[in-house]
Design an enzyme around this catalytic site. Sequence first.
Site, PDB file in Angstrom:
ATOM      1  N   CYS A  97      33.638   9.138  85.766  1.00  0.00           N
ATOM      2  CA  CYS A  97      34.515   9.996  84.964  1.00  0.00           C
ATOM      3  C   CYS A  97      34.658   9.452  83.546  1.00  0.00           C
ATOM      4  CB  CYS A  97      35.901  10.030  85.576  1.00  0.00           C
ATOM      5  SG  CYS A  97      35.917  10.467  87.300  1.00  0.00           S
TER       6      CYS A  97
ATOM      7  N   ARG B 126      27.058   9.248  81.414  1.00  0.00           N
ATOM      8  CA  ARG B 126      27.649   8.419  82.466  1.00  0.00           C
ATOM      9  C   ARG B 126      27.639   9.120  83.826  1.00  0.00           C
ATOM     10  NH1 ARG B 126      31.250   4.502  79.991  1.00  0.00           N
ATOM     11  NH2 ARG B 126      32.525   4.575  81.850  1.00  0.00           N
TER      12      ARG B 126
ATOM     13  N   TRP C 105      33.554  12.699  88.153  1.00  0.00           N
ATOM     14  CA  TRP C 105      32.537  12.261  89.116  1.00  0.00           C
ATOM     15  C   TRP C 105      33.308  12.091  90.405  1.00  0.00           C
ATOM     16  CZ3 TRP C 105      31.071   7.793  91.976  1.00  0.00           C
ATOM     17  CH2 TRP C 105      29.715   7.746  92.329  1.00  0.00           C
TER      18      TRP C 105
ATOM     19  N   ASN D  58      40.622   8.471  85.168  1.00  0.00           N
ATOM     20  CA  ASN D  58      39.452   7.719  85.668  1.00  0.00           C
ATOM     21  C   ASN D  58      39.972   6.706  86.673  1.00  0.00           C
ATOM     22  OD1 ASN D  58      37.931   8.937  83.757  1.00  0.00           O
ATOM     23  ND2 ASN D  58      37.472   7.070  82.588  1.00  0.00           N
ATOM     24  N   GLY D  59      39.233   6.459  87.736  1.00  0.00           N
ATOM     25  CA  GLY D  59      39.639   5.410  88.673  1.00  0.00           C
ATOM     26  C   GLY D  59      40.123   6.000  89.976  1.00  0.00           C
TER      27      GLY D  59
ATOM     28  N   GLU E  55      13.379  -3.769  92.194  1.00  0.00           N
ATOM     29  CA  GLU E  55      13.773  -2.983  91.030  1.00  0.00           C
ATOM     30  C   GLU E  55      12.877  -1.747  90.903  1.00  0.00           C
ATOM     31  OE1 GLU E  55      16.137  -2.657  89.170  1.00  0.00           O
ATOM     32  OE2 GLU E  55      15.415  -1.685  87.359  1.00  0.00           O
TER      33      GLU E  55
ATOM     34  N   LYS F 200      14.102   2.129  91.000  1.00  0.00           N
ATOM     35  CA  LYS F 200      13.795   3.087  89.933  1.00  0.00           C
ATOM     36  C   LYS F 200      13.208   4.366  90.516  1.00  0.00           C
ATOM     37  CE  LYS F 200      15.597   1.907  87.105  1.00  0.00           C
ATOM     38  NZ  LYS F 200      16.301   0.688  87.077  1.00  0.00           N
TER      39      LYS F 200
ATOM     40  N   GLU G  53      15.903   6.447  92.461  1.00  0.00           N
ATOM     41  CA  GLU G  53      16.920   7.133  91.662  1.00  0.00           C
ATOM     42  C   GLU G  53      16.341   8.175  90.711  1.00  0.00           C
ATOM     43  OE1 GLU G  53      19.301   4.155  89.686  1.00  0.00           O
ATOM     44  OE2 GLU G  53      17.556   3.143  88.891  1.00  0.00           O
TER      45      GLU G  53
ATOM     46  N   HIS H 126       6.319  -9.002 110.284  1.00  0.00           N
ATOM     47  CA  HIS H 126       7.486  -9.070 111.190  1.00  0.00           C
ATOM     48  C   HIS H 126       8.059  -7.684 111.464  1.00  0.00           C
ATOM     49  CE1 HIS H 126       7.233 -13.361 110.917  1.00  0.00           C
ATOM     50  NE2 HIS H 126       7.221 -13.279 109.597  1.00  0.00           N
TER      51      HIS H 126
ATOM     52  N   LYS I 238      26.519   6.404  85.278  1.00  0.00           N
ATOM     53  CA  LYS I 238      26.004   5.303  84.487  1.00  0.00           C
ATOM     54  C   LYS I 238      26.781   4.015  84.738  1.00  0.00           C
ATOM     55  CE  LYS I 238      23.452   3.238  81.477  1.00  0.00           C
ATOM     56  NZ  LYS I 238      22.139   2.822  81.967  1.00  0.00           N
TER      57      LYS I 238
HETATM   58  C1  F6R Z   1      19.913   1.333  88.184  1.00  0.00           C
HETATM   59  C2  F6R Z   1      21.235   1.211  87.629  1.00  0.00           C
HETATM   60  C3  F6R Z   1      22.313   0.627  88.477  1.00  0.00           C
HETATM   61  C4  F6R Z   1      23.094  -0.413  87.676  1.00  0.00           C
HETATM   62  C5  F6R Z   1      24.294  -0.932  88.480  1.00  0.00           C
HETATM   63  C6  F6R Z   1      25.025  -2.039  87.749  1.00  0.00           C
HETATM   64  O1  F6R Z   1      19.022   1.923  87.291  1.00  0.00           O
HETATM   65  O2  F6R Z   1      21.457   1.561  86.509  1.00  0.00           O
HETATM   66  O3  F6R Z   1      21.811   0.084  89.647  1.00  0.00           O
HETATM   67  O4  F6R Z   1      22.227  -1.455  87.355  1.00  0.00           O
HETATM   68  O5  F6R Z   1      25.178   0.123  88.729  1.00  0.00           O
HETATM   69  O6  F6R Z   1      25.463  -1.611  86.514  1.00  0.00           O
HETATM   70  P1  F6R Z   1      25.857  -2.650  85.382  1.00  0.00           P
HETATM   71  O7  F6R Z   1      24.630  -3.371  84.986  1.00  0.00           O
HETATM   72  O8  F6R Z   1      26.409  -1.808  84.267  1.00  0.00           O
HETATM   73  O9  F6R Z   1      26.884  -3.563  85.974  1.00  0.00           O
END
Ligand code: F6R
Length: 614
Positions: free
Chosen positions: A2, A27, A76, A102-103, A486, A490, A493, A509, A609
Amino acid sequence: MCSVVGYVGKRSCRSFILEGLRRLEYRGYDSAGFACLCPRDSRLLYAKAVGRLENLEKKLKKEPIDGYVGIGHTRWSTHGAVTEHNAHPHFDCNKTISIVHNGIIENCYALKRQLEEAGHVFFSATDTEVIAHQLEVLLLSHVTLKKAIIDLVNKLEGAYAFLVLMENYPDCIVLVRKRSPLCIGIGDDELFIASDPLAFAGNSSKVCFLPDESFAIVKADQIELYDFKGHALPIKVQELTIDWVNQERKGHEHFMLKEIYEQKEVIHATVDFLRQISNEVWQYMGITQETAQSLKSFNMIGCGTSYHAASIGKFFFEKITKIPAYVHLASEFRYMPFFPSENSVYLAVSQSGETADTLEAMRMLQTHHVPTVALTNVASSTMVREADGFLLTQAGYEIAVVSTKAFSAQLTVLYWLAHRLALEKGLINQQQMHMAQEDLLVVAQLLESCMENYRMDITHSVAKEYAQSQNFIFLGRHESYPFAQEAALKLKETAYRYALCYSAGELKHGPLALIDVKTPVFVFSSQDPLIYQKLLGNVQEVKVRGGHVVAFTFEHQKELQLLADRVFIIPDVKPLLGTIAMTGLMQLLVYEIAKELGRPIDKPRNLAKSVTVE
Ligand code: F6R
């Protein structure tokens, strides 16, 4: 997550609020809303819409409400489905108080029950609505707004940042902050309010970040700031240096692509910054030189991509600094028994500096009086303010929801820091430190040239081919294992494809049972000769079972190149820097697969985000 935006001043608030919400769109959100007070009679006017901000804008074109005081929100969802009823703002029974939030209010169900028993009628399934009804009760029993807010915050449990707009206080907005960011941009007889200063960058060059557990009652020309007990707090104003213009896509189709291509520049900027602060680095980190020299271990916490960067960083610290490094998933770490490591430091790795799990893990560590350092990309973030010290990546605002350039910037800092610590401990000399910095600049160039070498192939054929696959397996060993994790993240998502990731040694295994010709196996090599040999064995295991192997391999690794069905060849680079060299190529391939599949690349479904709720 949010976002909240507000305005009080002499201009029409609607256009600023919508623009602010648009800037924070990246975000992630699923519905939006706006409320203002009618300039003629101070009546509360509002509009809400499910889906994109354009839907709210369309509604506002049909019913053009506006005023000089207003609040806005992108939601959100956490409590209640994505519906117009659940979109913010939320109201009290009489619709004279409106809230954007927010929260999470953790005790919302208990409060709601009490309020319903007292006759309050709720219109939504959200936790936020509880705040409005609770304030309605308190405003009846308190003579001043300030007293009512003090009582209100004492009743609310959880983490929150909310704004209140009320018919009975027509020239003001109340801001309340607990563990969720909120700031005020100060203009000339006007105030801009937001959960992120990007919302008002360019409109105001002065910003006041609300301290944790504080609230403000603001008018166009006045800010009263209090702690939760009602004591007046000083208003600390800082210079706001970010600007919005630089956040545009600059000719790229998506922010993700723009950010992938910015990585060379980002690594350069990060190395420049680190060079500049090298002599004072321990001061920045909030530790003494003696503490640095006597460190016996290094701890890192993080989530998602930041966790993967930290997991690669572990190899930097252990190989270069010769001390053990431990990496913890923040969401797990917070709830585990805590055994403080002697002579250690805890680095909270986070692009946003706001991720709830990482922040709370950091706060938990602070209760044990162990040194905490924020490694983040946002200088104005809560982690920077609350940690004992900080280091900043110089990635610039990362707008795409998926993290790309922040990852390579984090790796850059971790590689540099491992060397800087080794220098402090007398394990390397100045010349070697200098070389490490130069190597980072070399690998920045390689990251870019690898993308250039394969860009045409990827866009014209490779992405099309792999977009057909439903499932993927990703493998790596040592530092390339978290890198493979990673890569799998990627792909999940951005392309919404199933991507299993294993340390290659684990294949036999169990996961070998999944190998078939339809499931591409992406393998990320390592430059360590022994690890490479072991990985080669694992790839053989896949090949003899009919698997299709895509290898990211280094130039001299001819056996792997012959064995794999498709290869991406990375020029040989300093040991340990291989993952940075592969980063852009891996991200570009994922980006093109997602584009081929028509995914909303910058704003993937269900994601936000910065994850400011648990
Ligand atoms: C993946 C991604 C998330 C963030 C995670 C931590 O592309 O963006 O997995 O890496 O939510 O976010 P930060 O780095 O802002 O603590």
